[in-house]
Scaffold this active site. Structure first.
Site, mmCIF file in Angstrom:
data_model
loop_
_atom_site.group_PDB
_atom_site.id
_atom_site.type_symbol
_atom_site.label_atom_id
_atom_site.label_comp_id
_atom_site.label_asym_id
_atom_site.label_seq_id
_atom_site.Cartn_x
_atom_site.Cartn_y
_atom_site.Cartn_z
ATOM 1 N N ARG A 60 0.833 -1.205 0.000
ATOM 2 C CA ARG A 60 0.000 0.000 0.000
ATOM 3 C C ARG A 60 0.871 1.260 0.000
ATOM 4 O O ARG A 60 2.031 1.234 0.401
ATOM 5 C CB ARG A 60 -0.921 0.019 1.222
ATOM 6 C CG ARG A 60 -2.012 -1.032 1.211
ATOM 7 C CD ARG A 60 -2.898 -0.913 2.447
ATOM 8 N NE ARG A 60 -2.128 -1.110 3.663
ATOM 9 C CZ ARG A 60 -1.696 -0.141 4.452
ATOM 10 N NH1 ARG A 60 -1.956 1.125 4.158
ATOM 11 N NH2 ARG A 60 -0.991 -0.410 5.547
ATOM 12 N N LYS A 201 -8.559 -2.278 0.705
ATOM 13 C CA LYS A 201 -8.496 -1.417 1.875
ATOM 14 C C LYS A 201 -9.259 -0.107 1.689
ATOM 15 O O LYS A 201 -9.645 0.523 2.674
ATOM 16 C CB LYS A 201 -7.033 -1.135 2.234
ATOM 17 C CG LYS A 201 -6.298 -2.363 2.767
ATOM 18 C CD LYS A 201 -7.007 -2.990 3.970
ATOM 19 C CE LYS A 201 -6.180 -4.122 4.563
ATOM 20 N NZ LYS A 201 -6.908 -4.815 5.679
ATOM 21 N N HIS A 220 -10.520 -4.523 12.217
ATOM 22 C CA HIS A 220 -9.476 -5.168 11.423
ATOM 23 C C HIS A 220 -9.076 -6.432 12.166
ATOM 24 O O HIS A 220 -8.132 -6.444 12.958
ATOM 25 C CB HIS A 220 -8.288 -4.211 11.267
ATOM 26 C CG HIS A 220 -7.264 -4.689 10.287
ATOM 27 N ND1 HIS A 220 -5.936 -4.353 10.381
ATOM 28 C CD2 HIS A 220 -7.364 -5.480 9.201
ATOM 29 C CE1 HIS A 220 -5.264 -4.906 9.391
ATOM 30 N NE2 HIS A 220 -6.107 -5.597 8.671
ATOM 31 N N SER A 238 0.038 -7.077 10.352
ATOM 32 C CA SER A 238 0.643 -7.992 9.392
ATOM 33 C C SER A 238 1.835 -8.712 10.012
ATOM 34 O O SER A 238 2.675 -8.098 10.678
ATOM 35 C CB SER A 238 1.097 -7.209 8.154
ATOM 36 O OG SER A 238 1.715 -8.056 7.223
ATOM 37 N N LYS A 242 -2.455 -13.540 12.245
ATOM 38 C CA LYS A 242 -3.917 -13.392 12.278
ATOM 39 C C LYS A 242 -4.617 -14.369 11.329
ATOM 40 O O LYS A 242 -5.565 -15.059 11.713
ATOM 41 C CB LYS A 242 -4.261 -11.944 11.928
ATOM 42 C CG LYS A 242 -5.739 -11.605 11.866
ATOM 43 C CD LYS A 242 -5.948 -10.099 11.964
ATOM 44 C CE LYS A 242 -5.142 -9.315 10.950
ATOM 45 N NZ LYS A 242 -5.654 -9.425 9.579
ATOM 46 N N THR A 243 -4.156 -14.419 10.085
ATOM 47 C CA THR A 243 -4.768 -15.318 9.103
ATOM 48 C C THR A 243 -4.457 -16.772 9.428
ATOM 49 O O THR A 243 -5.331 -17.634 9.413
ATOM 50 C CB THR A 243 -4.287 -14.972 7.688
ATOM 51 O OG1 THR A 243 -4.678 -13.635 7.376
ATOM 52 C CG2 THR A 243 -4.881 -15.917 6.660
ATOM 53 N N ASP A 257 -9.961 -11.149 7.862
ATOM 54 C CA ASP A 257 -9.338 -9.824 7.953
ATOM 55 C C ASP A 257 -10.237 -8.677 8.409
ATOM 56 O O ASP A 257 -9.774 -7.806 9.122
ATOM 57 C CB ASP A 257 -8.747 -9.467 6.591
ATOM 58 C CG ASP A 257 -7.747 -8.324 6.666
ATOM 59 O OD1 ASP A 257 -6.899 -8.326 7.581
ATOM 60 O OD2 ASP A 257 -7.810 -7.426 5.827
ATOM 61 N N ARG A 323 1.569 -11.982 -1.777
ATOM 62 C CA ARG A 323 0.181 -12.129 -1.329
ATOM 63 C C ARG A 323 -0.600 -13.097 -2.203
ATOM 64 O O ARG A 323 -0.306 -13.285 -3.382
ATOM 65 C CB ARG A 323 -0.525 -10.771 -1.372
ATOM 66 C CG ARG A 323 -0.033 -9.758 -0.352
ATOM 67 C CD ARG A 323 -0.681 -9.969 0.996
ATOM 68 N NE ARG A 323 -0.206 -9.034 1.992
ATOM 69 C CZ ARG A 323 -0.774 -8.906 3.199
ATOM 70 N NH1 ARG A 323 -1.822 -9.637 3.511
ATOM 71 N NH2 ARG A 323 -0.280 -8.052 4.073
#
Length: 532
Positions: A60, A201, A220, A238, A242-243, A257, A323
């Site tokens: 980003r 996003k 988030h 990140s 989390k994932t 997410d 990604r």
């Protein structure tokens, strides 16, 4: 369906967009594959995923993101470094030039939903000049049933033109890259970057503006649900897991997410997942790894052998931020409805590269608000000469770049919901133990999974706890499946005094960062933080 018919041309013209190029509306994944490969946008990898490169921008561009300062939203937006203002005049010039730039381009349109709960879902239209990005958004958002799609009336439109270059003097931008949100015109304009995450996003930012004004907490976080219907949330920046940790074969995945928490429970904003691929392990992350060998997955900046078409998931030759975007039903135990009840447990993940936080700790409601506002993780030491220590990262509400409103709006809503629904909150360190990065070792993922399973199952409810003298959190003395010595971070260090020095250093970073919030939160929240 590939279309250049009058009805769809009129539909695009409603947004002030016309093109002499081809117009493709709501194409299927197979058709988008054909266009992306034929146009040289992407390649086909072994196993079936589409592999694309995003050029110079492999992540980003937060410094190039703007919010139009106009009367309908001005009083709500928390202006500053995150939400940079753009004048309506600059936006108008930007829109005029960006749309003109698309006047001879082939365009791909997708009509989709953001939000699994029909009461709060947002109909969105994505217009892109890249076929792979059209597949990207189709993977990540919710595809309406055919009949609803035919009658789709967008409430927000994202126009993405990677080949367009903004002019700072004419458009009021910082560079040739721009992501501009206009609440009044219900639009997002993206130019100068091919990174697919800007599409994702930008709509998350929109929902973070709209939903709290409707008394829904936007978050988030990932979410899953256990066999007995218990919902759990996983917050984390990140690289914190989390994932990975929410993709548990013993629990159904609601989403990886972005979620909302309404008066009726939790709902996913998306219809897909956007996972980091770098050094992905088939053993530790089997469900995510399997998506890298499926038709329909879009891989960004993953290295692929040009001859064999084999993927090298370990390579960071293009970026560390490789990604994968895939539909959520690629995860075998995903929840089709994308919804769950009120959370019984909330897990706040951090990857502490200083190596001093406990691997798991229980937080009070006030402690939960403290750590939510802090949003801490740490990056490992860099490779530049002289950079030898980890660096702390504090991202408010674990998502500062996407919060248009004052962070305290989200924190207060979280505190109220924790109190109302009696949710248990846990701080879990997936980072280092036995020393900082370069000295200690990374927490074993098997231990982290065991701790989380124990927390969610209630197995930690009856064990003994002690209060950490520096970080002011309750640390369990024992946990099923985890050696007791792992739970005491100080005891894992060879030199206890070195641990004390490092812990005091990190505690001061917390305190210094939280000073910005002290005037807006209850004193009990401040008191729940570390003791510098």
């Amino acid at each position: 369906m590939s279309t250049t018919n009058a009805a769809h041309a009129r539909g695009l013209a409603e947004h002030g967009i016309t093109t002499t190029g081809d117009l493709h509306w709501n194409l299927t994944p197979a058709a988008l594959y054909e266009h992306a490969i034929r146009r040289g946008e992407a390649g086909l990898a072994e196993g079936g995923p589409l592999v694309c490169r995003t050029g110079a921008h492999t992540g980003r561009s937060p410094n190039d993101k703007f919010v139009v300062k106009e009367p309908s939203s001005e009083a709500h937006v928390h202006w500053g470094k995150v939400n940079r203002p753009m004048s309506p005049e600059h936006f108008a010039a930007l829109r005029q030039d960006l749309v003109a730039h698309l006047g001879d381009k082939t365009l791909f349109v997708q009509d989709l939903y953001a939000g699994a709960d029909p009461a709060y879902r947002l109909p969105v239209r994505f217009v892109s000049e890249l076929a792979w990005q059209s597949l990207f958004v189709q993977n990540l958002f919710i595809v309406p049933p055919a009949r609803e799609r035919e009658a789709h009336v967008p409430e927000f439109t994202v126009i993405c033109a990677p080949s367009f270059q903004a002019d700072p003097a004419r458009h009021g931008t910082r560079s040739t890259v721009v992501i501009a949100l206009n609440v009044a015109t219900r639009e997002v304009l993206i130019g100068g970057t091919s990174y697919g995450g800007e599409n994702k996003k930008s709509i998350f930012t929109v929902l973070n503006y709209l939903l709290p004004l409707r008394k829904v907490l936007s978050m988030h976080c990932s979410a899953n649900i256990g066999p007995d219907g218990d919902t759990a949330l996983f917050f984390g920046l990140s690289g914190t897991g989390k994932t990975t940790l929410s993709s548990d074969p013993d629990r159904a995945l609601i989403g990886d997410d972005e979620h909302g928490w309404s008066d009726t429970g939790v709902f996913n904003f998306e219809g897909g997942c956007y996972a980091k691929m770098i050094r992905l392990s088939a053993e530790a992350e089997p469900q995510i790894h399997a998506t890298t060998r499926r038709f329909g997955t879009v891989l960004e900046n993953v290295v692929m052998d040009e001859h064999t078409r084999a993927l090298d998931l370990d390579s960071d030759a293009l970026t560390e931020n490789t990604r994968g975007a895939y539909p959520i039903d690629f995860i075998s135990n995903a929840v089709p409805a994308g919804r769950g009840g009120h959370p019984r447990n909330i897990v706040m993940l951090t990857a502490d590269a200083f190596g001093v936080l406990p691997p798991i700790a229980r937080l009070t409601a006030e402690g939960a608000m403290y750590h939510f506002l802090s949003g801490y993780t740490a990056k490992v030491a860099g490779t530049e000469k002289g950079v030898t220590e980890p660096s702390a990262t504090f991202s408010t509400c674990f998502g500062a770049p996407f919060l248009p409103l004052n962070p305290n709006v989200y924190a207060r809503m979280l505190g109220e919901k924790i109190a109302t629904h009696q949710a248990r909150v846990w701080l879990v360190n997936t980072g280092w133990t036995g020393g900082p990065y370069g000295v200690g070792s990374r927490m074993k993922i098997a231990h982290t999974r065991a701790m989380i399973r124990a927390a969610l199952s209630g197995a930690l409810d009856a064990v003994a706890y002690h209060r950490h003298p520096v970080f002011n959190v309750d640390v369990p003395a024992t946990c099923p499946g985890v050696p007791d010595e792992v739970l005491d971070p100080r005891g894992t260090w060879a030199e206890r005094e070195a641990y004390d020095t490092q812990a005091a250093k990190l505690a001061k970073m917390f305190v210094d960062n939280f000073a910005a919030f002290e005037g807006d939160v209850d004193r009990a929240v401040v008191a729940a933080g570390p003791r510098a």
